[in-house]
Every structure is written in C-alpha cells, then in structure tokens.
Design a protein around this motif. Structure first.
Motif, PDB file in Angstrom:
ATOM      1  N   VAL A   2       0.799  -1.218   0.010  1.00  0.00           N
ATOM      2  CA  VAL A   2      -0.021   0.005  -0.085  1.00  0.00           C
ATOM      3  C   VAL A   2       0.912   1.242  -0.004  1.00  0.00           C
ATOM      4  N   SER A   3       2.078   1.322   0.886  1.00  0.00           N
ATOM      5  CA  SER A   3       2.961   2.396   0.743  1.00  0.00           C
ATOM      6  C   SER A   3       3.400   2.539  -0.559  1.00  0.00           C
ATOM      7  N   LYS A   4       3.938   1.506  -1.313  1.00  0.00           N
ATOM      8  CA  LYS A   4       4.312   1.771  -2.533  1.00  0.00           C
ATOM      9  C   LYS A   4       3.412   2.378  -3.610  1.00  0.00           C
ATOM     10  N   LEU A   5       2.296   1.825  -3.465  1.00  0.00           N
ATOM     11  CA  LEU A   5       1.147   2.006  -4.363  1.00  0.00           C
ATOM     12  C   LEU A   5       0.965   3.680  -4.221  1.00  0.00           C
ATOM     13  N   TRP A   6       0.854   4.340  -2.961  1.00  0.00           N
ATOM     14  CA  TRP A   6       0.669   5.418  -2.752  1.00  0.00           C
ATOM     15  C   TRP A   6       1.709   6.381  -3.112  1.00  0.00           C
ATOM     16  N   GLN A   7       3.153   5.839  -3.094  1.00  0.00           N
ATOM     17  CA  GLN A   7       3.944   6.563  -3.608  1.00  0.00           C
ATOM     18  C   GLN A   7       3.782   6.723  -5.235  1.00  0.00           C
ATOM     19  N   LYS A   8       3.308   5.726  -5.775  1.00  0.00           N
ATOM     20  CA  LYS A   8       3.012   5.856  -7.183  1.00  0.00           C
ATOM     21  C   LYS A   8       2.102   6.555  -7.687  1.00  0.00           C
ATOM     22  N   LYS A   9       0.872   6.382  -6.995  1.00  0.00           N
ATOM     23  CA  LYS A   9      -0.343   7.108  -7.501  1.00  0.00           C
ATOM     24  C   LYS A   9      -0.807   8.349  -6.607  1.00  0.00           C
ATOM     25  N   GLY A  10      -0.107   8.609  -5.535  1.00  0.00           N
ATOM     26  CA  GLY A  10      -0.295   9.700  -4.572  1.00  0.00           C
ATOM     27  C   GLY A  10      -0.857  10.871  -5.313  1.00  0.00           C
ATOM     28  N   LYS A  11       0.185  11.545  -6.224  1.00  0.00           N
ATOM     29  CA  LYS A  11      -0.300  12.868  -6.892  1.00  0.00           C
ATOM     30  C   LYS A  11      -1.799  12.966  -7.508  1.00  0.00           C
ATOM     31  N   GLU A  12      -2.080  11.473  -8.279  1.00  0.00           N
ATOM     32  CA  GLU A  12      -3.162  11.353  -9.193  1.00  0.00           C
ATOM     33  C   GLU A  12      -4.454  11.272  -8.155  1.00  0.00           C
ATOM     34  N   TRP A  13      -4.037  10.402  -6.983  1.00  0.00           N
ATOM     35  CA  TRP A  13      -5.338  10.098  -6.111  1.00  0.00           C
ATOM     36  C   TRP A  13      -5.433  11.259  -4.801  1.00  0.00           C
ATOM     37  N   ALA A  14      -4.550  12.424  -5.002  1.00  0.00           N
ATOM     38  CA  ALA A  14      -4.669  13.382  -3.835  1.00  0.00           C
ATOM     39  C   ALA A  14      -6.190  13.705  -3.681  1.00  0.00           C
ATOM     40  N   ASN A  15      -6.716  13.887  -2.649  1.00  0.00           N
ATOM     41  CA  ASN A  15      -8.255  14.428  -2.315  1.00  0.00           C
ATOM     42  C   ASN A  15      -9.252  13.816  -2.759  1.00  0.00           C
ATOM     43  N   LYS A  16      -8.571  12.631  -3.641  1.00  0.00           N
ATOM     44  CA  LYS A  16      -9.899  11.590  -4.327  1.00  0.00           C
ATOM     45  C   LYS A  16      -9.808  10.464  -3.313  1.00  0.00           C
ATOM     46  N   ILE A  17      -8.750   9.795  -2.809  1.00  0.00           N
ATOM     47  CA  ILE A  17      -8.634   8.527  -2.003  1.00  0.00           C
ATOM     48  C   ILE A  17      -7.643   9.041  -0.608  1.00  0.00           C
ATOM     49  N   ARG A  18      -8.437   8.270   0.477  1.00  0.00           N
ATOM     50  CA  ARG A  18      -7.538   8.562   1.726  1.00  0.00           C
ATOM     51  C   ARG A  18      -7.398   7.173   2.083  1.00  0.00           C
ATOM     52  N   PHE A  19      -6.334   6.775   2.428  1.00  0.00           N
ATOM     53  CA  PHE A  19      -5.845   5.439   2.960  1.00  0.00           C
ATOM     54  C   PHE A  19      -5.781   5.835   4.526  1.00  0.00           C
ATOM     55  N   VAL A  20      -6.364   4.808   5.375  1.00  0.00           N
ATOM     56  CA  VAL A  20      -6.433   4.780   6.841  1.00  0.00           C
ATOM     57  C   VAL A  20      -6.060   3.525   7.236  1.00  0.00           C
ATOM     58  N   ASN A  21      -4.880   3.412   7.925  1.00  0.00           N
ATOM     59  CA  ASN A  21      -4.304   2.202   8.229  1.00  0.00           C
ATOM     60  C   ASN A  21      -4.516   2.119   9.857  1.00  0.00           C
ATOM     61  N   LEU A  22      -5.240   0.973  10.299  1.00  0.00           N
ATOM     62  CA  LEU A  22      -5.533   1.053  11.682  1.00  0.00           C
ATOM     63  C   LEU A  22      -4.801  -0.459  12.232  1.00  0.00           C
ATOM     64  N   CYS A  23      -3.780  -0.110  12.989  1.00  0.00           N
ATOM     65  CA  CYS A  23      -3.028  -1.271  13.622  1.00  0.00           C
ATOM     66  C   CYS A  23      -3.732  -2.037  14.789  1.00  0.00           C
ATOM     67  N   GLU A  24      -3.757  -3.279  14.977  1.00  0.00           N
ATOM     68  CA  GLU A  24      -4.298  -4.017  16.241  1.00  0.00           C
ATOM     69  C   GLU A  24      -3.524  -3.783  17.340  1.00  0.00           C
ATOM     70  N   ASP A  25      -2.143  -3.412  17.173  1.00  0.00           N
ATOM     71  CA  ASP A  25      -1.361  -3.428  18.258  1.00  0.00           C
ATOM     72  C   ASP A  25      -1.086  -1.953  18.798  1.00  0.00           C
ATOM     73  N   ARG A  26      -0.638  -1.922  20.114  1.00  0.00           N
ATOM     74  CA  ARG A  26      -0.365  -0.501  20.520  1.00  0.00           C
ATOM     75  C   ARG A  26       1.034  -0.060  20.075  1.00  0.00           C
ATOM     76  N   PHE A  27       1.052   1.450  19.631  1.00  0.00           N
ATOM     77  CA  PHE A  27       2.126   1.854  19.162  1.00  0.00           C
ATOM     78  C   PHE A  27       3.565   1.564  19.867  1.00  0.00           C
ATOM     79  N   GLU A  28       3.461   1.416  21.319  1.00  0.00           N
ATOM     80  CA  GLU A  28       4.579   1.001  22.022  1.00  0.00           C
ATOM     81  C   GLU A  28       5.082  -0.502  21.646  1.00  0.00           C
TER      82      GLU A  28
END
Length: 878
Positions: A509-535
């Motif tokens: 997903v990170s590489k896809l956003w680097q590739k398409k980020g400019k085209e998808w800016a303000n059109k698509i938002r990626f929200v990545n929710l982790c099961e584990d605590r930040f620590e």
C-alpha cells in the motif's frame, strides 16, 4: 503553643475583602465506611472551605486580590478549592472582560496577544476542537453566514477560539479549511483558564459552544444549543439601541452555591461532646464488628461553621447521616446497627439518607427485564429465543437475541441494529445500571454485558453506511475521530505488527501511494488501523521507514478498539473500502487493489453484499404507513410514492439459518408535484442512507402544477355577471369564464361540436366554495390538450370510462375530478357521467352525498373542480 491551621489564617486575611452577602462555610467531615471491599472499617476526617455565593463578574478585582493572597498557600488544597467556589461565572448581561493570557494566529505561528472588546460591534465567539466533527461543521456554518452578509463589516465580529494543545495542527487545519480570513485565538491553559471556567466550558461535553456579546459588551448568549436563527438575531443586536442594551445590564443577584446542611443553630459544646466524641469513640468500634460479606454501610457527620464578613461564627445543626446498601441476608445486622445508633445519638440527630436491602435473584431478573424492554423499545429483537416472520407485502425475518443463564455473555446476531441504536442502547443501559442496580456482582456482569457484548449486534458490511471510528491515535497524538469525507473514497486497512502478510501488504500500500499519490490526492484517503499498541511496534517501524513516513498510521488508545469488532475483523490484513457517498463497497481481501480502486473512482463497481436483517427492519420502519403519514401529512393523495422492495430468502445449510439477498434491484417509482419535491427528497435521503442510491432503479415524474383563478367577473358569451357565489366554468386554454347556461347549452338538432356554444375543454367550479385550496396545485397534464372532434363528425358521448358516482355510465359529456389521484395515468381518474354530474352540482343533496360515498377517499367533495370532455377520443386523449 497550638499551631494555627493554614485555612484559618487564610480566612482572617480574606474576610475584609468579601462582600457582605458572601459567607464562608468551614466544613469538617467525619466519615465511616464499612464494605465488603474494605477489610477494616475506614475512618476519615476531611476539612473544606466553601463560599456560600460566587462573586459577580463586575467584582473581578476582588477575585484577583483573593488569588494573590491564595498564592501564599499554593500547596494547600483547602484554599485552592475555596477559590474555585467563589470564582464568578458569566451570566446574561455581564460585560466582556479583556483577555490577556491568550495566543493568536499571526501568519504561520502563534503569538502572545490580548483579546479586547471592540466597541459598537456584536462579538460572536465560536469555541472549537479540530478533532470534533460537529465543531468543524458549526464553525464553517458561522463563517459562511458572515461571508453571505458583507453589510456586517465593522458591525459584527466573528472570533474562533481553539481548545486544544497541539498548536501546529490547529494552524494546519485553519489553512486546510481556508479559514484564514477570520480571527483565531487559543487559550494558553485550555479549560483551566479563567475565561474558560467562567463560561463553564468544561460542561460542553464535546458539543459546539457559542458565546455572543452585544455591541454594548453585554453577554446575550452562551451554550451548546443555539436553536435560533443566527442571522436574524445578529441583525437585531446590530440595530439594538442603548435603552435595549441597558435592559441587559449586570444583575445584582449573587449565584448561590449548594446551601448549608441545616439552618438551625447548634452550640459547639453539644457538637463536640454529644456528636463528635460518640461518633469517633463508640460508633467506630461498632462498624469494626459488623463483618459484612457483601454490601456497604456509610456514616457521616459534618461540622458546618458559617463565618460572616464581621467574623461572627454560627454552627449549623447537622445530623449523623447513615447510608446502607446490602443484601437482604444482612437485615438483622442492619436493624441492630440502626437501633444502636438511635440510642447513641437520639432520633433527632440521626437521618437515614439511603437504605436498600436487595435480593440477588430479583436484581438479576431486573436487569434481564430491562434488556428485554430496551430491545422492544428500539425495535431490535426479543431476548427470547424465538424467530418470528413478518410479512408486509414482502418478507423479512426478525433477529434473535440470545441471553444465557448468567447473562454476562449476552449474544446478538450480526447487524441486529444500526450505529445510532447501538449508542442509544448502551447509554440507556448504563444509566439503568448506575441508578437502579445495587448488587455488586450483578452490576459487574451488567457492565461487562453493556461494554463488550452489545457490540456484537452492531457490525457493518458491504452496502451499508460507514460510521465515524473512535479509539485510535496517531504516533504522539491524542485520540481522534476518523470520519469519512463526502466526495472522497476511503480505504481502511486493518493490519498488525506480528503477521508477515499484514506487514507485507502495508508495504505494498505504501508503494502504491508513492506511485499514485499525486493522481489520487484528495480523491482517495488511506487509513491504516493497527491492532497493536504503538509502543509494541517500534521494531517494525524502524525496519519499514517508508511505510511509517508515507501512510497515515493509527494505533488503538487502549488494548483494543471497537472498529475491529464493527467490521468483524477476525484476521489481519483486512480491507474496508468506502465510496464517495459513504457506503461500504467491499470488506475482506482484495487481490488487485489498484484495479479495484480505479473501478470505484469511475463508479464501475457492484456492491458485493447481502441484505442484513437490520437493513430490512429499517426499510420496514421507513415504509410504515404511520411513519410516512406523519412525514407527509400535507401531501395527501395528490402525490404518489411507490417503493417496490423484493427480497428472496436463502437457507444457509452451513450456518443453519435464513439469509437475505437481492432477487432484483429495488425499484422506486414516484410522482410528485414540483412544489412538494424538496419535501419528498428529504425522505428519500433516509432511504438512500440504508440502501445506496446507485442500487435502486429510479422511475420518477415531477409534475408541473397550475392554480385555477377564481372567481370570474362575467361570462365571455353573454356578459352575465359572475362572482364567488355563482357556479361557473373556466377555460384554462383561453383564460375565459362562462356562466353555466352558456357552457352547458346543447342544441341536439345539430351534429358534433356544433351542438355547443362553447366547445373547448373547460373546468366546472361549483361556487360558492368552502375550500378554495381545491383549486391549487392542479397537475398541468390533467388539463389535457384541448383536443376537439373534427368538424362535421357526429362523435360518441358514451365515453370509454367507469363512472365513480353511479358505478355505471350514461351518455353525455364526461367530467374528470382534477384534484384526485396521483401519477400520470396511474390507476384511473375519478370520472362522473353526465347524469351524476347534474346531481353533483346540487350541494347538500342526498344524491351528491351518495356520489361522494361511492367515489371513496380520494380527496373528492363538492368543491372539487371538474374538467369537462365533450366527446370520447380515448380515455387518455382529450
């Protein structure tokens, strides 16, 4: 030498400064607590100072002096608590005070500032938080109102005051929203600031808070619920004269704190020897020997010394307060304690504040009954294990609520209720637990059920509306609400720190956003929710720097976030894709994410889902006759709404239950008059919030309408005078009026249209009218096209129609009721033959009453305008 307590010294210093109306309460609280959670009885003594009234805002200088004296007692909690009880609150009419302890946005940074009142300007203060969605909506609404009213420049002032600590994020949000054209301030100490406490901002409970001062500096509104029309009120305040302004001047009344315990006076010696000594030396040992297995007993004695400005001390009489909540098995011990306490203090000095003896089985059943009651109230499902089928023109099945014997494992089937119902259920159940239950074991199980198991009935799948997600934070940030933005696609990826597949997908997903980020800016938002605590993710983030820097990564605030259950995430990685309208298009795995999102962007996708039982129940509610009737009480039969919703049920042998899916797309067919279209659209939005509009086949007609002018002045043929009391005819095509005699003249010696003096299509109006609204909003298409029989043709007057008056037919002109039935050629018209029409003209007769009865409930009566068609050219052709 006895050491003087700090609070007593503080009292001596401040008494000369206090207004005569304010007294000091010097409280000494003695308490005993014996409960199953405390192995030994706990005796406590607490001292407290409290002001009987708060200062007024105009006495702010007195508060500053008190605070200065209190500075010598910084570590003394008693003194600090007293200052909180005497601080003034803002009341209507109070003047705006200059604010010095404040920041202001200047360019790209916050600078120290001073917020002063600008004379002759209405001041509108909007308090907001960048993570509270309703705050953002309200602030945008205020800004829009000011933009739409440029005449307010120099007369009204909009000021936004932020209530959070993260200053750079606030500046970023202001730029992102384009709000730089108004003033932005931020309190340096948030809710601890004097201005915030005086406005009682801590009570706003995440609700938008609005404060308004008129142009004379007087407070005219503060609160979370501004239901008035802001534009109208600002215009009024701008035009307010000085006399009106003086009416809102500060009042001389003092805001009273909680009143003293008793007004009766008690001498100090009686309190010390009779109450205090016995409470400590005799009641305390008695509490030690109670030995309660469950429940709690508390006793309290308060010494309440009132001190006036002159230094006069009065001791208010206060009794011993006894409170117990314990199982019925302890009744003997409680009776013994009450008898002992009454003999110790005498009845006049003892008050039983609360006394509850509860039964465990009854408590348990009370909770189960409440669950049943709430589920019935919110039309969810019965806690009894019975499946019921309801048929209302289509088929659906109620959900089943299972309650195990120990009820702390309440289970509900998926999609039993929507997000709002889940929140309401949880809040109502928690209120009940707090106020109605006493058994500690039952309370524990009930809270567990409310906190964890109610969630099982609320799960979202494809085709349903997304809800805001809570319980997450970004690295180093506070908890924030993750909401969908209309017009933007939202891609939610659930991942974890320990699954290689989840880690790999996050990098993809990170590489896809680097590739398409400019085209998808303000059109698509990626929200990545982790099961584990930040620590727990430190090592992974160090090894995957690109993903950490490229993507929005969120982590649960606690050990687990509700969102994982909301989407039934059993195993990461797991996708949830939301379209531009906020509907979920996909849940689960996606093989080719880039290809799939391209389809969503181009609206080239199908909703991969089956109907949930909750959706079916919601649709039933929206289609319920009483519900629609209440919403459209003034639409009547003139507007038609036809929603065909077909469902087929399929038995799932694996799960052993019925499931629901499309047998075809739902169809929505409606006819509405132009002036009612907006009202119907508000209802359709409710339908589309349950089923996406793209999944519904729409067949709609919006009809233009006309009003029939009435009355005419004279007959166009004979010039006979006409008025509101005379029956008459009107030609909508020539805008002419005729008397009844000229319009109905029939020379049967002639042929075809030559028989009639006036052969155009005309409307009969049976004046005098009781209800002239019958002439309003007539469908224009029902007037026809003024078609005429060809010259020289004889024509047929036995019309191809069914007379609603006599249920037969007769030869002669046909009359069509213009205000009956909805829809273009839906069903049939209300038609009268010539014989029935002649009876219809005679108001109040038995014949006309019989005709109206035969026609039925189609808004038809003696005032109905009737369109005349002379010859049969076809049922719909005239």
């Amino acid at each position: 030498m006895n050491r003087v307590r700090p609070e007593k010294q503080f009292i001596k210093e401040i008494l000369p400064l206090l207004p005569r109306e304010i007294q000091i309460e010097y409280l000494s609280k003695f308490s005993l607590d014996s409960s199953s959670k405390i192995k030994k009885n706990k005796f406590k003594e607490v001292r407290k100072l409290k002001a009987t009234h708060r200062l007024q805002m105009k006495q702010f200088n007195i508060l500053e002096q008190l605070i200065e004296i209190g500075g010598n007692y910084k570590k003394d909690k008693i003194v600090n608590d007293f200052l909180e009880t005497i601080r003034p609150h803002f009341h209507l009419g109070d003047n705006f005070p200059t604010q010095k302890n404040i920041f202001k946005i200047q360019g790209n940074q916050w600078v120290d500032a001073k917020l002063e009142f600008a004379p002759n300007q209405v001041h509108v203060f909007q308090f907001w938080h960048s993570k509270h969605g309703q705050d953002l909506k309200d602030l945008q609404s205020r800004i829009d109102i000011f933009k739409q009213n440029p005449q307010w420049n120099g007369k009204a002032r909009l000021v936004a005051i932020n209530l959070e600590e993260r200053m750079p994020e606030v500046i970023k949000k202001v730029k992102q929203k384009g709000w730089g054209n108004i003033e932005h301030y931020k309190l340096k100490t948030q809710y601890k600031d004097f201005f915030a406490r005086a406005l009682e901002l801590h009570k706003r409970d995440r609700q938008p808070y609005l404060v308004i001062f008129n142009k004379f500096g007087g407070l005219v509104f503060k609160g979370t619920n501004a239901e008035f029309n802001l534009k109208t009120r600002i215009d009024q305040w701008i035009n307010q004269n000085k006399a009106d302004g003086e009416a809102a001047e500060e009042q001389d009344k003092y805001e009273e704190n909680d009143p003293p315990y008793q007004d009766e006076v008690l001498d100090k010696l009686t309190f010390k020897n009779h109450l205090k000594v016995r409470f400590i030396q005799q009641l305390t040992p008695k509490f030690d020997t109670l030995g309660l297995a469950k429940g709690k007993i508390k006793a309290k004695l308060v010494k309440n010394l009132l001190i006036s400005k002159d230094g006069v001390e009065v001791l208010a009489r206060t009794p011993v307060l006894l409170k117990y909540v314990t199982p019925i098995e302890n009744k003997g011990k409680i009776d013994n304690l009450i008898d002992f306490t009454q003999r110790l203090f005498h009845s006049e000095y003892l008050v039983i504040q609360e006394g509850v003896l509860y039964n465990h089985k009854e408590e348990r059943q009370k909770f189960l009954d409440k669950v049943q009651q709430l589920f019935e109230y919110y039309y969810v499902k019965s806690p009894i294990q019975i499946a019921r089928v309801r048929r209302v023109g289509y088929s659906t099945k109620y959900s089943v609520m299972k309650v195990k014997e120990n009820f702390d494992t309440i289970t509900t089937s998926r999609n039993s209720y929507d997000y709002e119902t889940y929140q309401s259920l949880k809040n109502d159940l928690n209120k009940f637990i707090e106020s109605e239950l006493y058994d500690e074991d039952v309370i524990y199980s009930a809270k567990k059920a409310s906190k964890y198991y109610l969630k099982r009935g609320f799960q979202l799948g494809a085709g349903e509306k997304i809800v805001p997600l809570a319980g997450f934070h970004k690295p180093g940030g506070e908890e924030e609400e993750i909401a969908h933005t209309k017009g933007q696609i939202q891609v939610i990826l659930f991942w974890n720190n320990w699954n290689p597949k989840a880690q790999s997908l996050l990098n993809i997903v990170s590489k896809l956003w680097q590739k398409k980020g400019k085209e998808w800016a303000n059109k698509i938002r990626f929200v990545n929710l982790c099961e584990d605590r930040f620590e727990d993710c430190g090592e992974f983030l160090e090894e995957n720097v690109d993903a950490a820097n490229t993507l929005e990564l969120f982590y649960p605030v606690g050990s687990y976030a509700d969102a994982f259950h909301t989407f039934d995430v059993k195993k990461s990685p797991y996708y949830v894709v939301v379209d531009t309208n906020g509907f979920i298009t996909k849940v689960g795995k996606i093989e080719n994410l880039e290809f799939y999102l391209a389809g969503v962007l181009n609206h080239n996708y199908e909703y991969d889902y089956k109907y949930s039982e909750r959706q079916i129940a919601s649709i039933f509610q929206k289609l319920d006759q009483n519900y629609i009737g209440n919403r459209f009480v003034d639409l009547g039969e003139k507007n038609k709404f036809d929603f065909k919703f077909f469902i087929c049920s399929v038995y799932n042998q694996v799960e052993g239950r019925l499931q629901y899916q499309y047998s075809d797309h739902p169809t929505l067919k409606y006819f509405v008059r132009k002036d009612k279209e907006e009202q119907l659209n508000s209802y359709l939005e409710e339908i589309f919030s349950i089923i996406p509009q793209q999944q519904i086949k729409l067949d709609k007609i919006v009809s233009k309408t006309v009003d029939i002018p009435f009355p005419g002045k004279e007959c166009v043929l004979c010039q006979k005078a006409l008025n509101a009391n005379t029956p008459q005819y009107y030609s909508p095509f020539k805008e002419e009026y005729l008397c009844v005699e000229c319009a109905e003249f029939d020379d049967k010696t002639k042929v075809g249209i030559e028989r009639y003096k006036y052969s155009d299509t005309v409307i009969f109006i049976n004046g005098p009218l009781r209800d002239e609204t019958k002439l309003k909003s007539i469908d224009k298409y029902k007037l026809g096209n003024n078609l005429k029989l060809a010259q020289g043709k004889e024509g047929d007057q036995l019309h191809n129609m069914f007379c609603n008056g006599c249920l037969q037919n007769s030869e002669g002109p046909r009359y069509i009721a213009l205000n009956c039935y909805a829809g273009k050629y839906e069903d049939v018209n209300v038609d009268l033959c010539w014989d029935c029409f002649r009876k219809f003209k005679v108001r109040g007769s038995k014949e006309v009453k019989e005709i109206i009865k035969n026609v039925g409930e189609f808004d038809f009566n003696e005032d109905s305008p009737m369109l005349r068609v002379l010859f049969d050219l076809g049922y719909e052709d005239y």
